[in-house]
Write a protein that holds these residues in place. Structure first.
Motif, short mmCIF file in Angstrom:
data_model
loop_
_atom_site.label_atom_id
_atom_site.label_comp_id
_atom_site.label_asym_id
_atom_site.label_seq_id
_atom_site.Cartn_x
_atom_site.Cartn_y
_atom_site.Cartn_z
N LYS A 39 0.85 -1.20 0.00
CA LYS A 39 0.00 0.00 0.00
C LYS A 39 0.88 1.25 0.00
CE LYS A 39 -0.40 -0.13 5.06
NZ LYS A 39 -1.27 0.15 6.20
N LEU A 85 -7.15 -3.96 2.26
CA LEU A 85 -7.24 -4.03 3.72
C LEU A 85 -8.22 -3.03 4.29
CD1 LEU A 85 -3.41 -4.29 4.43
CD2 LEU A 85 -5.08 -6.16 4.62
N ARG A 138 -10.05 0.33 15.00
CA ARG A 138 -10.09 1.00 13.68
C ARG A 138 -11.24 0.43 12.84
NH1 ARG A 138 -4.37 1.40 10.55
NH2 ARG A 138 -4.81 -0.79 10.09
N THR A 209 4.55 -6.97 10.53
CA THR A 209 5.98 -7.24 10.66
C THR A 209 6.38 -7.51 12.10
OG1 THR A 209 6.60 -5.90 8.73
CG2 THR A 209 8.27 -6.21 10.41
N ILE A 227 6.46 -3.11 6.73
CA ILE A 227 7.71 -2.33 6.90
C ILE A 227 8.95 -3.21 6.81
CG2 ILE A 227 7.76 -2.50 9.43
CD1 ILE A 227 8.34 0.76 7.49
C1 LIG Z 1 -4.20 -4.18 8.24
C2 LIG Z 1 -2.71 -4.09 8.07
N1 LIG Z 1 -1.99 -5.22 8.05
C3 LIG Z 1 -0.64 -5.19 7.91
C4 LIG Z 1 0.03 -3.98 7.77
C5 LIG Z 1 1.55 -3.97 7.65
O1 LIG Z 1 2.07 -3.48 8.87
P1 LIG Z 1 3.67 -3.35 8.99
O2 LIG Z 1 4.12 -2.33 7.95
O3 LIG Z 1 3.90 -2.85 10.39
O4 LIG Z 1 4.24 -4.71 8.73
C6 LIG Z 1 -0.67 -2.80 7.80
C7 LIG Z 1 -2.06 -2.85 7.93
O5 LIG Z 1 -2.80 -1.70 7.97
#
Ligand SMILES: Cc1ncc(COP(=O)(O)O)cc1O
Length: 391
Positions: A39, A85, A138, A209, A227
């Motif tokens: 994203k 998502l 959220r 992550t 990330i």
């Molecule tokens: C629902 C959702 N899922 C996963 C992520 C990824 O998070 P990281 O960047 O901390 O790995 C973001 C997110 O909004």
């Protein structure tokens, strides 16, 4: 002809993307897949190129925030599963059907409205992942009754297939794991309620992550790797723990556009907030806050030139910044690193985030359409994508 006319660019090391996927592949259970979260245009790295590299390195699906981002991946020829998502307005669900994109549902009314819209459009069925809110506050259903209502709405929707259920952690990157553990217990209780109601579970996922690093055993059917895919740690604490060795993929580079040595005291930039002393060498670099290079770095940040740190002096302008160069031999055209490594020195996204009072996630996401992305594999440029001119 060079595909961009200003010497400022992002470099993305595709070897680093691959190495980061492989590091998580070794860390999580063999049966757990990897959903690469691309994203925000791949956290600023370029969703299509990073998504393709992640899929060829061991990821088996992709995730984005909104349907428009998913369509971009499909238009680029990516055929792997893609999950949106975030919330998708019901009016857009037929687009998801056209492109074979999975969506997220958080309440039964949305399911009923989406079914009506797909029926009206004569569209093909789409996959739906149910979001559960176990403590992020959220999106998502909050309890077993709500969850069963959504499941039953899906069971009565011929155009909607229940293909996943997930939750998202709010504090998995913190040293105190109590909030994450409580969320996971709530998630397990919701999964148990489904089993008790005789439901067969589709793909189950919860780890971002941080959770994948700390609780790989919570991997279920897939992790959602964001990330860490880009070689960045979710928090200073997890960077210090270094459960996994990650390789930062992004560098931000530019070239000196102008250089002068002050013959006498000389003020620099708007507001004259910096005065160069006689003999100081000041270079002008073609990047500014309109590129997503934060104005909060005025008189605070630094860049790398000739392997040395050069402080940003004066206010960051819309399109240019000034730095105090250490070397006597600075010339127009010299390469300067704004984020990344040069010689033995590094300006990390963590350092920049600290200076501007944010987290490392935000820094690459700020880099916008004015900065071309140069992709490298094994040190060689494989492709250049310039959002400004190549839409
Ligand atoms: C629902 C959702 N899922 C996963 C992520 C990824 O998070 P990281 O960047 O901390 O790995 C973001 C997110 O909004």
């Amino acid at each position: 002809m060079k595909p961009f006319c200003r010497d400022t660019w992002v470099e993305v090391d595709l070897n680093a993307i691959r190495a980061n996927v492989e590091a998580f592949r070794r860390h999580i259970p063999a049966a757990t897949g990897i959903m690469a979260v691309v994203k925000a245009d791949g956290y600023g790295h370029g969703a299509v190129h990073v998504g393709q590299e992640a899929l060829s390195s061991g990821a088996d699906s992709l995730a984005v925030a909104m349907l428009d981002e998913a369509v971009v991946l499909r238009e680029a020829g990516i055929t792997a599963p893609v999950l949106v998502l975030g919330y998708t307005p019901v009016e857009s669900v037929a687009i998801a059907s056209r492109w074979g994109i999975e969506l997220t549902a958080s309440h039964a009314e949305w399911v009923e409205q989406a079914e009506a819209e797909l029926t009206r459009a004569g569209a093909q069925p789409i996959g739906i992942h149910i979001k559960t809110d176990t403590g992020m506050g959220r999106l998502g259903v909050r309890d077993a009754d709500e969850l069963l209502q959504v499941v039953e709405a899906l069971e009565h929707s011929p155009h909607l297939n229940w293909t996943g259920i997930f939750t998202h952690f709010a504090c998995a990157d913190e040293e105190d794991t109590s909030h994450a553990r409580a969320q996971h217990e709530r998630f397990q209780a919701l999964l148990s309620a489904l089993r008790t109601a005789g439901k067969t579970l589709p793909r189950v996922h919860c780890c971002n992550t941080a959770a994948a690093m700390v609780f790989p055993e919570w991997g279920y059917d897939t992790i959602r790797l964001g990330i860490g895919l880009y070689g960045l740690y979710p928090s200073p604490y997890l960077k210090q723990q270094a459960v996994l060795q990650l390789t930062p993929a992004l560098s931000l580079k530019t070239r000196i556009a102008h250089v002068k040595t002050a013959a006498e005291a000389m003020t620099v930039s708007y507001g004259a907030t910096y005065t160069a002393k006689p003999g100081e060498t000041i270079a002008t670099l073609p990047i500014g806050y309109a590129d997503g290079f934060s104005r909060l770095l005025s008189n605070r940040g630094a860049v790398l030139h000739a392997g040395s740190r050069a402080p940003i002096v004066g206010r960051v302008c819309m399109d240019q910044i000034m730095v105090k160069i250490q070397s006597e031999t600075a010339q127009v055209g010299d390469e300067v690193v704004l984020y990344g490594r040069q010689g033995m020195e590094e300006i990390s996204l963590d350092e920049v985030a600290g200076l501007v009072g944010t987290i490392n996630y935000e820094i690459p996401c700020m880099l916008n359409y004015r900065i071309p992305r140069v992709y490298r594999r094994d040190g060689e440029v494989t492709e250049v994508f310039h959002p400004l001119t190549m839409t």
